[in-house]
Design an enzyme around this catalytic site. Sequence first.
Site, PDB file in Angstrom:
ATOM      1  N   CYS A 194       0.837  -1.266  -0.072  1.00  0.00           N
ATOM      2  CA  CYS A 194      -0.024   0.220   0.051  1.00  0.00           C
ATOM      3  C   CYS A 194       0.836   1.246  -0.071  1.00  0.00           C
ATOM      4  CB  CYS A 194      -0.998   0.013   1.287  1.00  0.00           C
ATOM      5  SG  CYS A 194      -1.975  -1.343   1.128  1.00  0.00           S
TER       6      CYS A 194
ATOM      7  N   HIS B 250      -9.267   3.344  -2.115  1.00  0.00           N
ATOM      8  CA  HIS B 250      -7.681   2.827  -1.841  1.00  0.00           C
ATOM      9  C   HIS B 250      -7.515   2.046  -2.945  1.00  0.00           C
ATOM     10  CE1 HIS B 250      -4.286   1.573  -0.019  1.00  0.00           C
ATOM     11  NE2 HIS B 250      -4.811   0.522   0.929  1.00  0.00           N
TER      12      HIS B 250
END
Lengths: 140, 399
Positions: free
Chosen positions: B81, B346
């Site tokens: 991430c 996201h």
Amino acid sequence: MTRQMPVVDYLVIDDGPPHLAGHRCDECGAVYLERRNACAACGARTFSPTRLPATGRIESFTIVHRGAPKHVGPFVSVLVRLADGTFVKANLVGVPPEADAVDFGVPVRLVTYAAGTDDDGTEAIAFGFTYDEPTAPAEG
Amino acid sequence: MSDDIWIIGTAMTPIRRHLDRDVLDLAVEASLGALDDAGVTMRDMQVMAVGSQFEPFTFGQDVQKQIGQTGIPLYNVHNACATGATAVRSVLMEIRAGEADMGLALGVEKMTGSSPPYRMTPPKAGKVFEPEGRDGHVLATEGVLGTGQMFGVFAQTGTDYARRHGGVGFEQFAKVAEKNHAHSTLNQLAQYQRPYSLDEIMNAEMLAYPNTLPMSCPTGDGAAAVVLVSDAKLRSLDPDVRRRAVKISAAVMTTDPYDPSGFAHPDVNTLTRNAADRAYEQAGIGPEDLDLVELHDCFATAELVHYDNLRLCAPGGAGEWIDRRAPWRDGELPVNVSGGLISKGHPIGATGVANLYEVATHLRGEAGDRQIEGARVGLTHVIGLGSVCVVHILERAAS
């Protein structure tokens, strides 16, 4: 007698009472559950087998609903700090999958149960933790 | 002249389930948007980095073939991430090393239309147990030896914090999601743009206690890009570009220092604390100087612990901090005014660039309805589980 295998190789089921075993760094004493090439703490390259204690404390938990295996259903996942400071993740068994059922204050101990059987009839023996008190239910 | 690095252009796509657009469409929109915003072209770029967690091989070169092949160095980056933030760092380091004076960093991800990346494979029928892997497992361990699923891992991070500190429970975590969903109603780039009541959040489908569905980031597609320049190069550019330039006052990347717990359960706290402390030191400021923060709220439980890790609240006081609405956009220190990962979305590779877009846009005074008035200093934070953490501190150009 039914043939049995541990679900992971750091669970020992054929040497006395079932217990966890780790690899202890010969230099700094760091303990790892999985086979390692070198020590993440000190870089040393040799390890010795070590038997781990069966009791510990719950450090954190969650109750997994989404994506839980169908044959398991909602389950309680816990991070346990064993009495020697080794950390292990497992299911908390013998308690309902409810937040109120998780008590950080009560010590837990290792238990084992059959988690599956293969086509040859071999049982996979899993471990979990349950509350280490006489009144705790024993079944998984 | 100094060693400072500046953002002179930035853009991001809306985060959506972009079913009618492919990953190159998104990558190009953000890249060209950032170049146009800076008033430069690919011919001005001397280095490029492209972050995507899931695109294979030389995906960055595929992007170049759409926006301009000029023969410059290119990094293809993936770092969980923190992928986008790592692409930014790759460009920043090339400039800092004197290899380039201007470069483009892009983060992009197309997540819809593919299988959820974190789903574990259930044990197959018709099998004979044979030990596999470094742990010698004979069947899938998800649900047998606890959980490795993301929402469960971050849920445990939350209950660990609750065990160690008072005043934190299901409701405090849910309040984080209430805030972020309220914030995103002002952000047209966000994947969700409707408010959720606290009751609605707490009674929604439980993924892994205490994270319900609206307390968890959705799967979506998007891209974001930034154009970076050296201080010397900035001085040669148009006054309008200089006026809108945003200084990168701190850029820090950390991974996990050894800790025995990290092998059983990822520790997202220590590396975040280390990154934050070094970033404040680099920038010469403290958390009290911040006007806004975009932090890595992949789940509501994560945001709450990072209030403490980033030193935004009193030590151990994250529960009390959200209870008194300190991180709301009209509170003491607005956190995730974009809606955060929970509500803005996201797309993994894009996230660590999209947070720079958000903070830079506020520092330029160009955030429209969601502008934090007078914002001068902002912090961005991402975590890639495994783990890697990147913290940036941005400052408005002195005017």
